[in-house]
Each structure stands twice: as structure tokens, then as C-alpha cells.
Scaffold this active site. Sequence first.
Site, mmCIF file in Angstrom:
data_model
loop_
_atom_site.group_PDB
_atom_site.id
_atom_site.type_symbol
_atom_site.label_atom_id
_atom_site.label_comp_id
_atom_site.label_asym_id
_atom_site.label_seq_id
_atom_site.Cartn_x
_atom_site.Cartn_y
_atom_site.Cartn_z
ATOM 1 N N GLY A 1 -49.421 31.495 21.928
ATOM 2 C CA GLY A 1 -48.862 31.442 23.277
ATOM 3 C C GLY A 1 -48.042 32.679 23.576
ATOM 4 O O GLY A 1 -48.351 33.767 23.102
ATOM 5 N N ASN A 2 -46.978 32.511 24.363
ATOM 6 C CA ASN A 2 -46.169 33.667 24.774
ATOM 7 C C ASN A 2 -44.945 33.827 23.881
ATOM 8 O O ASN A 2 -44.554 32.918 23.153
ATOM 9 C CB ASN A 2 -45.776 33.548 26.251
ATOM 10 C CG ASN A 2 -44.903 32.320 26.521
ATOM 11 O OD1 ASN A 2 -43.793 32.204 26.025
ATOM 12 N ND2 ASN A 2 -45.422 31.392 27.326
ATOM 13 N N VAL B 1 -41.747 31.284 24.294
ATOM 14 C CA VAL B 1 -41.881 30.005 23.590
ATOM 15 C C VAL B 1 -41.961 30.250 22.080
ATOM 16 O O VAL B 1 -41.461 29.450 21.288
ATOM 17 C CB VAL B 1 -43.125 29.240 24.089
ATOM 18 C CG1 VAL B 1 -43.314 27.948 23.309
ATOM 19 C CG2 VAL B 1 -42.997 28.937 25.576
ATOM 20 N N GLY B 2 -42.567 31.382 21.701
ATOM 21 C CA GLY B 2 -42.650 31.720 20.285
ATOM 22 C C GLY B 2 -41.283 31.769 19.625
ATOM 23 O O GLY B 2 -41.104 31.335 18.474
ATOM 24 N N GLU C 1 -49.062 33.745 17.131
ATOM 25 C CA GLU C 1 -50.082 34.561 17.791
ATOM 26 C C GLU C 1 -49.663 34.701 19.248
ATOM 27 O O GLU C 1 -49.868 33.787 20.049
ATOM 28 C CB GLU C 1 -51.459 33.906 17.655
ATOM 29 C CG GLU C 1 -51.982 33.826 16.231
ATOM 30 C CD GLU C 1 -52.236 35.190 15.617
ATOM 31 O OE1 GLU C 1 -52.407 36.170 16.380
ATOM 32 O OE2 GLU C 1 -52.261 35.287 14.382
ATOM 33 N N CYS D 1 -55.311 37.195 25.712
ATOM 34 C CA CYS D 1 -54.116 37.815 25.108
ATOM 35 C C CYS D 1 -54.366 39.240 24.658
ATOM 36 O O CYS D 1 -53.419 40.024 24.526
ATOM 37 C CB CYS D 1 -53.636 36.973 23.932
ATOM 38 S SG CYS D 1 -54.843 36.784 22.602
#
Length: 501
Positions: free
Chosen positions: A191-192, A195-196, A213, A247
Site C-alpha cells: 500500500g502507501n 499506512v506503512g 511494499e 505502484c
Amino acid sequence: CPRFTFTMLRLRCARKAFLTGRSKPLEHRIRQLKNLQRFLLEREKEIAEAIKKDLNKSEAGTQLYETLGLEGEIVLAVKKLAEWVAPRPVEKNLLTISDTVYIQPEPLGVVLIIGAWNYPWAVTIQPLIGAIAAGNAAVVKPSEVCVHTAKVMEDLLPAYIDKELYPVVTGGVSETQELLRQRFDHVFYTGNSMVGKLVMEAAAKHLTPITLELGGKSPCYIDKNCDIPIACRRVTWGKYSNCGQTCIAPDYILCEPSIQDRVLEEIKKSIKAFYTEDPKTCPDYGRIINQRHFKRIMAMTEDSTIAIGGDSDESTCYIAPTVLKDVQVNSKVMQEEIFGPLLPILTVSGVDEAINFINKGEKPLALYIFSPDDKVIKKVIAETSSGGVLANDCLVHYSVSALPFGGVGNSGMGSYHGKFSFDNLSHLRGCLIKQLKMEGVNDMRYPPHTAKKLFWARFFILKNPDLGWLGRMTLLAIIAVVAAVVLQVRGKEETVCVGGG
């Protein structure tokens, strides 16, 4: 809350199933992987229909970008798994020449896989393939943004693979937060970066290792001496596939002012060739996932010049393939990852300025170079850093199972694909098995410590000759003789001491 209770029951069930040991045998892993492949083939229609509703992907596009790569990963894992799980011999030194020394991959335990919405099957099931191959249990959390795909995953996947070892948990932010409060043995998030960071913070409370990732602004440098029509054709494909929601899509172009108009012309030709005069009616052109992202992307165009495209329809989340020219560093479109069908062009004086520009930003997930000159390509590789680098094409490095796929710095940590997935989700356990023999060799490490013992310790530790099989056998025989002599001498010394006493 009943929903949270259900989620926790799934997790406890997965932990209990893992502790039975049934996920570990090679036969079980291969059987589950083959069942997963059968699922992808037998439920092809349901998978395609769900993604059509979520992202407007065509049936052929779903197979090409989602399931075909998964089948390839499964075929590779089934073929190579016996080799991957086997003990891995390592180089010996003089002190371990008679010992058994190896690395034994072992399962981590229960893995949490949090998938993303842009390629909901590819980026969710691919980590699951690695988790199964490594002998783990796994809780699969598909993105709630792709509602229809998540439903298919929840309803149909348990009919093919062990539903206790590999449960699917659906729900929104609350369910994901509840999962992250629990203890897992590894967390795999796609994800982004925002949030990571939250995922990393939650995992840190349990010292849980993670794979992130993420993404970033992946630059694309086009050398003025390259074949511009081919370069632009490949960039157009890489950028507008999945409506730019990839991505590793090229986020922006860097090129010299002298070729900007030519680049625009060739991209326009490629857009027409791929998606017709009216991309809105083209079955191969996708849609933005929802209105929130639609508004976010459209706001990025406000302070830039639209050179190509620009059409949009909020009611259907449609944004035409769009190119922005004469973009400045402080333009809105350059402040965050675009993740949509906007392609800014920034002009630079040459490769040196391009490199400086790239290095001023966060390390991207991918970096693209189009040039016929190997020196230019190697210069960019040597003087920049990115998760991956691809010269003279876009996206396709993702499909090479022999390459690790992952980010660096702000674009992520950890990697997967092929054997890298297996190793990432395994504990590589170092094993040394010695015999209760040749004790004389160990005399150098036992007190009392002397200069003579230190001399022999330095010899055995620092000397590491490259010996063949015959050499190792000869050296082993010599060490055995030395050990016997040392023991004999020590025995005489002890006898003298006793006698003297």
C-alpha cells in the site's frame, strides 16, 4: 463486537492449525499450491467479473495483469520447492572441517497479508504463495476498497485451500486495526507509505518482522539519442495500464527541452493506438477506483498545462490519459505519488541534472532509463538508488521471478517473488553439528590461555584455504593426528603432575 470476535477466532484457528504441524510437510505445501492454481483456473470468470466491477478491467486484462503471473509463480514454486526447503550446505573453515554445517529454512509461523486494491489478486495472492511454500499459516486481508473482489476471495478461496491455515478476513479499517493489534510472526503489507508507517508501528510492539511494499514517484529519464517512438510507446503502456494505478508506473518524465514536443507527439500517437480516439469507450482502459481518488487526482492538474487529454467524468470515475507539460518542481502533481493517469514532463539539461533531480527526492520503487548508451544507463544506476531499475522498458521487471521485487527507504523494505518470497517468509536457521571427538583441537580455547594456544587459534580461525575434496580429507587427517598428539602430550603432563604431587 461480533465482527472482531469472528476475526480473532480466525486468527486463533490459524495459530492452532499451524501448531499441529500440518503446514510443514512438502507434500502439503505442494498440494495447497496446486489447489490455489486450480482455483485461479476454475474461477476465472468470477475473478474477472469482480475486477470488472471494481476497476473496469477487461477479462483479458485481468488474466494478463493479475492471474497469469500468479500461475507462473505457483508453477515455479512447485518445481523448485524441494530444492528450496532442503538444507543448504555452507563453506567450512579449519575449525568446522569435520562437522556438519548448513542452513535450514523453517516456517516463521502465522503471517498476516494485507493486500492492496490496485491489483487485488496479484499483490494479495503472490505473498500467500510465498507463505504457503515456506510452510506458514497465513491470514489474508484483502483490500476493502475492491468490494467485489474481496467478496469473491472470501467466498471461494476457502473451498480450494485449507480454510483453517489460510483464512480470509474481510472488513474495513477497524478490522485491519484489530488484526494489527494481534501478534503475528510476520506482517506483509502492500500500500502507501503513510499506512506503512502505522503498520510498522503496530508490528514493533510485538517485535514482528515486516515486509512493506509501498511506492513513490518513479522517475523516467528519456535520453535524446534513444529511439523516441519506441520509448514513448513503452512509457505510454507502463503509465496508463490500470488507469495509472500501478505502484511502479512511471510517475514523471525527465527529458531535454529539445525533445519535449517529439515525446508529446509520440505519446499521443500511442494513446490513440492503444485506447482509440475515445478512451472512455475502450474496454481496455480502466477507471479510477472511487470518487475520493478521482478528486485527488484531478486537483493535481490545477497549476499545470494540459498538453494531451484532460477529459474526465466524475460520475463514472473516468479520467482520460493525460500528459502535463512544462511542469515545475513545486507543481501540485510533483508533491506526491500520482497513482492515476497523469504524466508530467519536466525538462532537464541532460543526464547529470536528471540524476541530481532524482536524488533530491525519496528513493523510488522503480527507476526507468531510456537510452541506447550503456554508459548512460550504468551512470544512472551507479549514481542513484531505487527499489528496482529497468532500462528501455517499463513494468516488466516485476514479472521476472529471478529478481527481488521491493523498495528501499520510503518505497518499502523487504522483497519477494520466486525464491525471494520463500526466503523472506522463512527463518534461515544456522545449524552446526559437531562430534564428541578430536577434543585435542579444542585445547586451544580452554583455560589456561597461553601464547602458544593463541598462535594455534589464530591459525585455525584466520587461515581459510580453498581446498578440494582430497585436500579437505588430507587436512582432516592432519588435524586428527595433531589432536591425538596434543591429547597424548597433555596426558603425559597430567601424569607427571600427579606423580610429582
